[in-house]
Scaffold this active site. Structure first.
Site, PDB file in Angstrom:
ATOM      1  N   ASP A  89     -57.622  22.848  21.928  1.00  0.00           N
ATOM      2  CA  ASP A  89     -56.535  23.573  21.272  1.00  0.00           C
ATOM      3  C   ASP A  89     -55.483  22.558  20.839  1.00  0.00           C
ATOM      4  O   ASP A  89     -54.780  21.996  21.682  1.00  0.00           O
ATOM      5  CB  ASP A  89     -55.907  24.586  22.229  1.00  0.00           C
ATOM      6  CG  ASP A  89     -56.822  25.762  22.555  1.00  0.00           C
ATOM      7  OD1 ASP A  89     -58.035  25.657  22.296  1.00  0.00           O
ATOM      8  OD2 ASP A  89     -56.317  26.768  23.082  1.00  0.00           O
ATOM      9  N   LYS A 152     -54.363  29.784  16.395  1.00  0.00           N
ATOM     10  CA  LYS A 152     -53.749  30.238  17.652  1.00  0.00           C
ATOM     11  C   LYS A 152     -52.242  30.323  17.467  1.00  0.00           C
ATOM     12  O   LYS A 152     -51.642  29.482  16.800  1.00  0.00           O
ATOM     13  CB  LYS A 152     -54.127  29.252  18.765  1.00  0.00           C
ATOM     14  CG  LYS A 152     -53.457  29.498  20.115  1.00  0.00           C
ATOM     15  CD  LYS A 152     -53.927  28.457  21.130  1.00  0.00           C
ATOM     16  CE  LYS A 152     -53.117  28.508  22.412  1.00  0.00           C
ATOM     17  NZ  LYS A 152     -53.550  27.487  23.395  1.00  0.00           N
ATOM     18  N   LYS A 181     -56.509  33.446  18.168  1.00  0.00           N
ATOM     19  CA  LYS A 181     -56.162  33.440  19.592  1.00  0.00           C
ATOM     20  C   LYS A 181     -54.694  33.787  19.787  1.00  0.00           C
ATOM     21  O   LYS A 181     -53.816  33.161  19.200  1.00  0.00           O
ATOM     22  CB  LYS A 181     -56.472  32.072  20.212  1.00  0.00           C
ATOM     23  CG  LYS A 181     -56.089  31.975  21.703  1.00  0.00           C
ATOM     24  CD  LYS A 181     -56.528  30.650  22.313  1.00  0.00           C
ATOM     25  CE  LYS A 181     -55.988  30.479  23.727  1.00  0.00           C
ATOM     26  NZ  LYS A 181     -56.406  29.201  24.344  1.00  0.00           N
TER      27      LYS A 181
END
EC number: 4.1.2.4
Length: 223
Positions: A89, A152, A181
């Site tokens: 991430d 995300k 996400k």
């Protein structure tokens, strides 16, 4: 798919201890979370603990500010993969996005995507709380162009976390084939259901056990 299989079971605090990581990985095995999301220093231990499990190891890159160079982020990815990470991430260069330097934003993301190619799934954190809606859309468009697997919302270390409105905007922008996400402030099953309804396909939460068991989190966390 069960809710547990959509959750990245997260421990990103700077004072996280070995004992807490051992608990995190044990819970991941027990509940069948998608991954444990840990800082790079804990990737190797987490991978050892999850050997043979369905849950994988996720780590963070350029975290939490996103202000490292593309070259440093690429090195972080390679090191994390070598230590057992299967998902990364990364935080975008937020200042570059604000400056409308889309070329740098794309190059930054692409450096991570290229370093991870064929070895780890990439999620791009755009830090929605710092962006206008126009910037959120642009960040998502650039991330897709650069080859990300997911976008995300948040690090959980800035001024705000995921909202259903942002998830819906991100989903509308990236279309049906890119993951979205929700992370930051997602603490209950009801929170998760709202995010899924808005278009989320993955949830980042430190309260994963409370979410799947229906219990109240011991204490609120932003991530």
């Amino acid at each position: 798919m069960t809710i547990a299989k959509m959750i990245d079971h997260t421990a990103l605090k700077p004072d996280t201890t070995k004992e807490q990581i051992l608990t995190l990985t044990k819970e991941a095995r027990e509940y069948g979370f998608a991954s444990v999301c840990v800082n790079p220093t804990w990737v190797k231990l987490s991978a050892e603990q999850l050997a043979g499990a369905e849950s994988v190891v996720c780590t963070v890159i350029g975290f939490p500010l996103g202000a490292n160079t593309p070259e440093v982020k690429a090195f972080e990815v390679k090191d994390a993969i070598q230590n057992g990470a299967k998902e990364v991430d990364m935080v975008i260069n937020i200042g570059a996005l604000k400056d409308k330097d889309d070329e740098l934003v794309e190059r930054d993301i692409r450096a991570v995507v290229d370093a991870a190619k064929g070895k780890a799934l990439v999620k791009v954190i755009i830090e929605t709380c710092l962006l206008t809606d126009e910037e959120k859309v642009r960040a998502c468009e650039i991330a897709v162009k650069a080859g990300t697997d997911f976008v995300k919302t948040s690090t959980g270390f800035s001024t705000g976390g995921a909202t259903a409105e942002d998830i819906a905007l991100m989903r509308k922008t990236v279309g049906p084939n890119i993951g979205v996400k929700a992370s930051g402030g997602v603490r209950t099953k009801e929170d998760v259901e709202k995010m899924i309804e808005a278009g989320a396909t993955r949830i980042g939460a430190s309260a994963g056990v409370a979410i799947v068991s229906g219990e109240k989190p011991a204490k609120p966390d932003n991530y």
